[in-house]
Enzyme design. Structure first.
Site, PDB file in Angstrom:
ATOM      1  N   ASP A  62       0.821  -1.209   0.000  1.00 54.41           N
ATOM      2  CA  ASP A  62       0.000   0.000   0.000  1.00 54.41           C
ATOM      3  C   ASP A  62       0.857   1.261   0.000  1.00 54.41           C
ATOM      4  OD1 ASP A  62      -2.286  -1.511  -0.056  1.00 54.41           O
ATOM      5  OD2 ASP A  62      -2.769  -1.263   2.063  1.00 54.41           O
ATOM      6  N   GLY A  63       1.960   1.249   0.756  1.00 50.78           N
ATOM      7  CA  GLY A  63       2.828   2.422   0.784  1.00 50.78           C
ATOM      8  C   GLY A  63       3.431   2.726  -0.569  1.00 50.78           C
ATOM      9  N   ASP A 137      -4.225  10.775   3.153  1.00 52.37           N
ATOM     10  CA  ASP A 137      -4.559  11.737   4.193  1.00 52.37           C
ATOM     11  C   ASP A 137      -3.480  12.790   4.367  1.00 52.37           C
ATOM     12  OD1 ASP A 137      -2.513  10.413   5.766  1.00 52.37           O
ATOM     13  OD2 ASP A 137      -4.004   8.940   6.366  1.00 52.37           O
ATOM     14  N   ASP A 166      -3.874  16.251  20.306  1.00 54.50           N
ATOM     15  CA  ASP A 166      -2.599  15.796  19.746  1.00 54.50           C
ATOM     16  C   ASP A 166      -2.516  15.971  18.233  1.00 54.50           C
ATOM     17  OD1 ASP A 166      -1.731  15.129  22.240  1.00 54.50           O
ATOM     18  OD2 ASP A 166      -2.007  12.964  22.008  1.00 54.50           O
ATOM     19  N   ALA A 178      -7.126   3.997   7.041  1.00 58.10           N
ATOM     20  CA  ALA A 178      -5.744   4.073   7.510  1.00 58.10           C
ATOM     21  C   ALA A 178      -5.686   4.825   8.847  1.00 58.10           C
ATOM     22  CB  ALA A 178      -4.876   4.724   6.434  1.00 58.10           C
ATOM     23  N   MET A 181      -9.049   5.780  10.566  1.00 54.13           N
ATOM     24  CA  MET A 181      -9.750   4.722  11.284  1.00 54.13           C
ATOM     25  C   MET A 181      -9.080   4.436  12.627  1.00 54.13           C
ATOM     26  SD  MET A 181     -10.471   0.777  10.116  1.00 54.13           S
ATOM     27  CE  MET A 181      -8.795   0.287  10.568  1.00 54.13           C
ATOM     28  N   GLN A 236       4.075   9.553   4.819  1.00 56.28           N
ATOM     29  CA  GLN A 236       5.371   9.396   4.159  1.00 56.28           C
ATOM     30  C   GLN A 236       6.160  10.684   4.007  1.00 56.28           C
ATOM     31  OE1 GLN A 236       4.202   7.574   0.420  1.00 56.28           O
ATOM     32  NE2 GLN A 236       4.217   5.507   1.291  1.00 56.28           N
TER      33      GLN A 236
END
Length: 284
Positions: A62-63, A137, A166, A178, A181, A236
């Site tokens: 996925d990354g 995101d 935070d 991701a 959730m 990332q």
């Protein structure tokens, strides 16, 4: 076997075990089926191959697919994700299934689905010092020395909320499974034209996640933050923030185009990958 006139771009994460061997094995197999094959490594410039590519096979996880989506964001190239990592939520194909369905993909019998992307901009009221697409995101995280931070959020002319905690996650529907959730945000059906705004550990019982339409732009002002506070795109790309910075997020001009697995639905993937909706009374 007749070749398709398609120019295929393969983006591979060679840091993952077995990926280089798969690329070496698959390259002649691809060459028998398409007119041109180009190979690029994740983290490197894709170069001119991206300008003419009509399909991109992503080998990694996925990354890797998120990286490819940002690298090709302006071009709208369909992405077929082959999972050689762990979860494989977006990269939904195995190598064997990719080979089984490849001819249907290049022949147009399996059409890509569109997933909304975001455009993220950071500035202080003047010229932007950072701009990037985001497939999953854009998250603002408190960072060192880990005190709570204040974030003021507006959409268009309307004040959404003042968040004290935070941080905050602004997620696309595709990215809602991701970080969003994990922070307690809602799961969105991936073809929706909406975004989720989810606070991270808010110091209030009244500050809950909310789903809003993707336009007008969302503006997040960093009213009080820490020295280590950062914007992180797709988990990332980190961007340090300064007090008074404004993070502007809006729908990207181009969607991410994902080649769906014909044997998997969104809900079956949720159940199989994340155990969503599984009854605790049913085993197996």
């Amino acid at each position: 076997m007749s070749k398709s006139p398609v120019h295929l771009l393969v983006i591979a994460n060679f840091a993952k075990p077995g990926v280089r061997e798969q690329v070496d094995r698959l390259r002649p197999w691809f060459a028998q089926r398409v007119a041109e094959v180009s190979v690029a490594s994740v983290g490197e410039a894709v170069g001119s191959a991206a300008d003419t590519a009509e399909l991109c096979v992503v080998l990694g996880g996925d990354g890797t697919l998120l990286w490819a989506a940002r690298a090709l964001a302006a071009r709208g190239v369909p992405l077929l994700g082959v999972n050689m990592g762990k979860l494989g939520f977006l990269a939904d194909y195995s190598v064997e299934h990719m080979q089984k369905h490849f001819d249907d993909v290049v022949g147009g019998r399996i059409a890509p689905t569109e997933r909304m992307m975001l455009s993220v901009r950071v500035g202080d009221g003047g010229e932007a010092r950072f701009c990037s697409p985001a497939a999953n995101d854009a998250a603002i995280c408190a960072g060192e020395p880990f005190r709570m931070i204040d974030l003021d959020v507006q959409q268009g002319e309307h004040c959404v909320a003042e968040y004290f905690g935070d941080g905050l996650v602004v997620s696309t529907p595709a990215g809602s499974t991701a970080y969003n959730m994990s922070a307690g945000g809602p799961i969105l059906e991936p073809t929706l034209d909406a975004v989720a705004i989810t606070p991270i550990a808010p110091h209030s019982l009244s500050q809950r996640p909310i789903v809003v339409r993707s336009d007008p732009p969302i503006r997040i002002t960093a009213s009080r933050i820490n020295e280590g506070t950062a914007l992180i795109v797709d988990g990332q790309v980190p961007v340090p923030l300064r007090a008074g910075d404004v993070v502007e997020i809006h729908r990207h001009d181009q969607p991410m185009r994902i080649v769906p697995h014909p044997g998997h639905s969104f809900f079956s993937t949720l159940a199989n990958k994340l155990q969503w909706g599984r009854s605790p009374h049913r085993s197996g």
